[in-house]
Each structure stands twice: as structure tokens, then as C-alpha cells.
Motif scaffolding. Sequence first.
Motif, mmCIF file in Angstrom:
data_model
loop_
_atom_site.group_PDB
_atom_site.id
_atom_site.type_symbol
_atom_site.label_atom_id
_atom_site.label_comp_id
_atom_site.label_asym_id
_atom_site.label_seq_id
_atom_site.Cartn_x
_atom_site.Cartn_y
_atom_site.Cartn_z
ATOM 1 N N ASN A 116 0.814 -1.101 -0.332
ATOM 2 C CA ASN A 116 -0.123 0.015 -0.058
ATOM 3 C C ASN A 116 0.816 0.939 -0.425
ATOM 4 O O ASN A 116 1.771 1.094 0.817
ATOM 5 N N LYS A 117 0.428 2.013 -0.902
ATOM 6 C CA LYS A 117 1.489 3.176 -1.220
ATOM 7 C C LYS A 117 1.367 4.339 -0.900
ATOM 8 O O LYS A 117 1.891 5.567 -0.559
ATOM 9 N N LEU A 118 0.267 4.222 0.306
ATOM 10 C CA LEU A 118 0.098 5.762 0.849
ATOM 11 C C LEU A 118 0.107 5.286 2.345
ATOM 12 O O LEU A 118 -1.088 5.996 3.031
ATOM 13 N N VAL A 119 0.776 4.348 3.121
ATOM 14 C CA VAL A 119 0.594 4.221 4.184
ATOM 15 C C VAL A 119 0.424 5.208 5.021
ATOM 16 O O VAL A 119 0.406 5.656 5.936
ATOM 17 N N LEU A 120 1.822 6.220 4.900
ATOM 18 C CA LEU A 120 1.971 7.267 5.563
ATOM 19 C C LEU A 120 1.289 8.210 5.249
ATOM 20 O O LEU A 120 0.512 8.814 6.442
ATOM 21 N N GLU A 121 0.637 8.389 3.944
ATOM 22 C CA GLU A 121 -0.501 9.361 4.061
ATOM 23 C C GLU A 121 -1.669 9.437 5.112
ATOM 24 O O GLU A 121 -2.579 10.156 6.039
ATOM 25 N N THR A 122 -2.386 8.031 4.867
ATOM 26 C CA THR A 122 -3.136 7.655 5.390
ATOM 27 C C THR A 122 -2.749 7.534 7.104
ATOM 28 O O THR A 122 -3.742 8.613 8.052
ATOM 29 N N LYS A 123 -1.788 7.264 7.616
ATOM 30 C CA LYS A 123 -1.886 7.303 8.605
ATOM 31 C C LYS A 123 -1.668 8.742 9.325
ATOM 32 O O LYS A 123 -1.913 9.017 10.197
ATOM 33 N N ARG A 124 -1.191 10.115 8.685
ATOM 34 C CA ARG A 124 -1.410 11.531 8.485
ATOM 35 C C ARG A 124 -3.175 12.167 9.113
ATOM 36 O O ARG A 124 -2.800 12.354 9.428
ATOM 37 N N MET A 125 -3.119 11.519 7.972
ATOM 38 C CA MET A 125 -5.288 12.120 7.478
ATOM 39 C C MET A 125 -6.015 11.531 8.477
ATOM 40 O O MET A 125 -6.530 12.321 9.106
ATOM 41 N N TYR A 126 -5.695 9.690 9.244
ATOM 42 C CA TYR A 126 -7.102 9.265 9.888
ATOM 43 C C TYR A 126 -5.850 8.472 11.224
ATOM 44 O O TYR A 126 -5.731 7.670 11.258
ATOM 45 N N LYS A 127 -5.671 10.134 11.698
ATOM 46 C CA LYS A 127 -4.688 9.194 12.841
ATOM 47 C C LYS A 127 -5.697 8.333 13.771
ATOM 48 O O LYS A 127 -5.278 6.860 14.389
ATOM 49 N N LYS A 128 -6.825 8.573 14.301
ATOM 50 C CA LYS A 128 -7.605 7.480 15.109
ATOM 51 C C LYS A 128 -8.001 6.427 14.083
ATOM 52 O O LYS A 128 -8.102 5.236 14.919
ATOM 53 N N GLU A 129 -8.221 6.374 12.833
ATOM 54 C CA GLU A 129 -8.734 5.444 12.088
ATOM 55 C C GLU A 129 -6.922 4.217 12.252
ATOM 56 O O GLU A 129 -7.638 2.769 12.350
ATOM 57 N N PHE A 130 -5.991 4.813 12.004
ATOM 58 C CA PHE A 130 -4.941 4.425 11.885
ATOM 59 C C PHE A 130 -4.798 3.524 12.811
ATOM 60 O O PHE A 130 -4.430 2.282 13.019
ATOM 61 N N ALA A 131 -5.034 4.476 14.113
ATOM 62 C CA ALA A 131 -4.380 3.692 15.612
ATOM 63 C C ALA A 131 -5.587 2.661 15.859
ATOM 64 O O ALA A 131 -5.268 1.150 16.129
ATOM 65 N N PHE A 132 -6.811 2.327 15.732
ATOM 66 C CA PHE A 132 -8.168 1.404 15.684
ATOM 67 C C PHE A 132 -7.145 0.022 14.539
ATOM 68 O O PHE A 132 -7.304 -0.757 15.271
ATOM 69 N N SER A 133 -6.735 0.632 12.996
ATOM 70 C CA SER A 133 -6.835 -0.575 12.527
ATOM 71 C C SER A 133 -5.638 -1.422 12.820
ATOM 72 O O SER A 133 -5.921 -2.776 12.486
ATOM 73 N N ARG A 134 -4.105 -0.396 13.586
ATOM 74 C CA ARG A 134 -3.535 -0.932 14.259
ATOM 75 C C ARG A 134 -3.722 -2.563 15.053
ATOM 76 O O ARG A 134 -3.140 -3.266 14.911
ATOM 77 N N LYS A 135 -5.154 -1.937 15.827
ATOM 78 C CA LYS A 135 -5.388 -2.609 17.257
ATOM 79 C C LYS A 135 -5.378 -3.818 16.045
ATOM 80 O O LYS A 135 -5.229 -5.339 17.112
ATOM 81 N N LYS A 136 -6.514 -3.370 15.568
ATOM 82 C CA LYS A 136 -7.107 -4.726 14.819
ATOM 83 C C LYS A 136 -6.072 -5.641 13.991
ATOM 84 O O LYS A 136 -6.283 -6.837 14.059
ATOM 85 N N LEU A 137 -5.148 -5.306 13.594
ATOM 86 C CA LEU A 137 -4.439 -5.900 12.619
ATOM 87 C C LEU A 137 -3.185 -6.933 13.280
ATOM 88 O O LEU A 137 -3.286 -8.321 12.867
ATOM 89 N N LYS A 138 -3.817 -6.438 15.089
ATOM 90 C CA LYS A 138 -3.105 -6.995 15.833
ATOM 91 C C LYS A 138 -3.397 -8.540 16.047
ATOM 92 O O LYS A 138 -3.128 -9.784 16.049
ATOM 93 N N VAL A 139 -5.354 -9.062 16.033
ATOM 94 C CA VAL A 139 -5.793 -9.656 16.310
ATOM 95 C C VAL A 139 -6.127 -10.466 14.496
ATOM 96 O O VAL A 139 -5.706 -11.551 14.960
ATOM 97 N N ILE A 140 -6.378 -9.892 13.925
ATOM 98 C CA ILE A 140 -6.147 -10.898 12.485
ATOM 99 C C ILE A 140 -4.523 -11.529 12.833
ATOM 100 O O ILE A 140 -4.931 -12.598 12.651
#
Length: 278
Positions: A116-140
Motif C-alpha cells: 500500500n503506497k499510501l501508508v504514511l499519508e493514511t496514517k497522517r490524515m486518519y490518525k484515530k482510524e489508523f490507531a484503531f486499525s493497527r490494533k485490529k491488525l494485531k488480532v488478525i
Amino acid sequence: MEIIRVLNNNAVLTIDDNGEDIVVLGSGVAFQKKRGDVIDSSKIERIFYQDDHDIIGKLKQSFLEIPVEFIEMSKEIIADAKLELGKEFNDNLYISLPDHLQFTVRRYHEGLLIQNKLVLETKRMYKKEFAFSRKKLKVINERFNVELPEDEAATIVMHLINAELNSNMHETMQMIEMVQKILSIIKSEMAIEFDEDSLDYYRLVTHLKFFYQRLFGSEAEESRSKDRHLLGLVKDRYKKSFKCAKKVKKYIEKFSDTSISDDDLLYLTIHIERVKTG
């Protein structure tokens, strides 16, 4: 309600009072059940109606074809996202997310993960959503015994944003790219470093996101300034920010092949000035 068809242990097809097909979702709602059995209402978590004529057919196909563990994982992500992020999502997320998870896990085992070439951009624009998704990625990763990279958290964010905005993946990626380019123009022209935790930066990014939605969404409309006097005052008072806003305007018009109104130029100038002085 009686079961018309068992789709999997957690999903059944039935009919509503109007005789329309509906899909009922719930953990164990169809466990050891068969056609004609009564649905236990206490196990119902979600009902999908025929408001969207395609949704029932797509759900039936999805729940029949996708392994239940991906559907359960997706259901968990969506439910937690609603609670933690305070968002509502389009029903299509119940189709696109499990399909994506299944495909990604399969690609992982085949050694064919796509970056995914937009990781850094996504992390900057959607900080709360990215933190949530990172938690879910650990579960996955734990649940499916894989080691998916941080790219996957960004992709989950995109799926959530798609479902929130009723857009598609291409549009979401296009929005992120446009907003990041505008931020780069502002940063360069104004010779500033953004405080990404500041309220003014948050307001600027939010304004740009909504601006994109108006520009390309169904609510896009022709807009012309009703107060050119105010625009003149802002132009004179915030000369550098106005010059920067004109460069952003030029980029957007080239990017979108559409004209930007004086109203948009006015508000963009104000947001640039605020983030400059914030």
C-alpha cells in the motif's frame, strides 16, 4: 421469523412482513438450524433489508462463499469501529471487508502481498482510524497465524472511509493523494512545518476532505462567492496565504478539470493563514 435458507452458522435468509428477502446476521443464529426453524431473536445482531436491491444478493453470495472466520473478524471490526470511532458505515462494508481479508490472507500464504503506497499519508490524515486499525491488525495476525505488515492497517482504514463516505477504493486513494499534494504545496509555499497534533492542522485537513467530497461527490454544486468584498479584504490582509491558496487552486483545477469558486478560495486562504500562525 422462519429460516428460508442457512447461509452459514451466523447468517440466514428470511423474509420480512412485506414478503421481501432479508438477511439476518448474528453469532450462532443458524447453528444446528435448518429451513423452517424459527430464528432466535435474542441472537439477532443485524438485519439487512432490500433498501439497496443489490445488497441482499451480494450478501447471500458473500456469506455462502467466504469462510465464516473472515466474516466474523469483519463483523467484529465493524462493530468495534462504530463504538470506538463513533462512525456509521454503508452495508457494503459487510461484503467488501471479509472479501478483502480472505484475499489478503491468501496472498500472504502465496507470498504475493501488495504494498500500500499510501501508508504514511493514511496514517497522517486518519490518525484515530489508523490507531484503531493497527490494533485490529494485531488480532488478525494472531487469529489467522500470519504476519501482515502495517500496510494492511492502512488498507483497513481505506475500507472504513469508503463505507463512511459511500465511495470506492479508487476515490478514497484519489482523495488522500490530492489532500497530501495540497498539504505539500502549502508546506513549501509557506515555508512551514505542520504541527500535526494542532487543532488548526486538523481543521485544515478536515476542510480539504470535505472539499474533495463536494468537488467529486453527488453533492457537488456550482458555487460562486456572494461576498467579493470579503474576499478582497482577505486577499489584502493575508497576502502570502492568498498567493498560496491561488497555487492550490491551480493544482486542484488541473487535478479535477473543474473550476474553483471564490468562496472556496476564501475559506482555503483563511485555513492556510490559521495553520501558518497556529
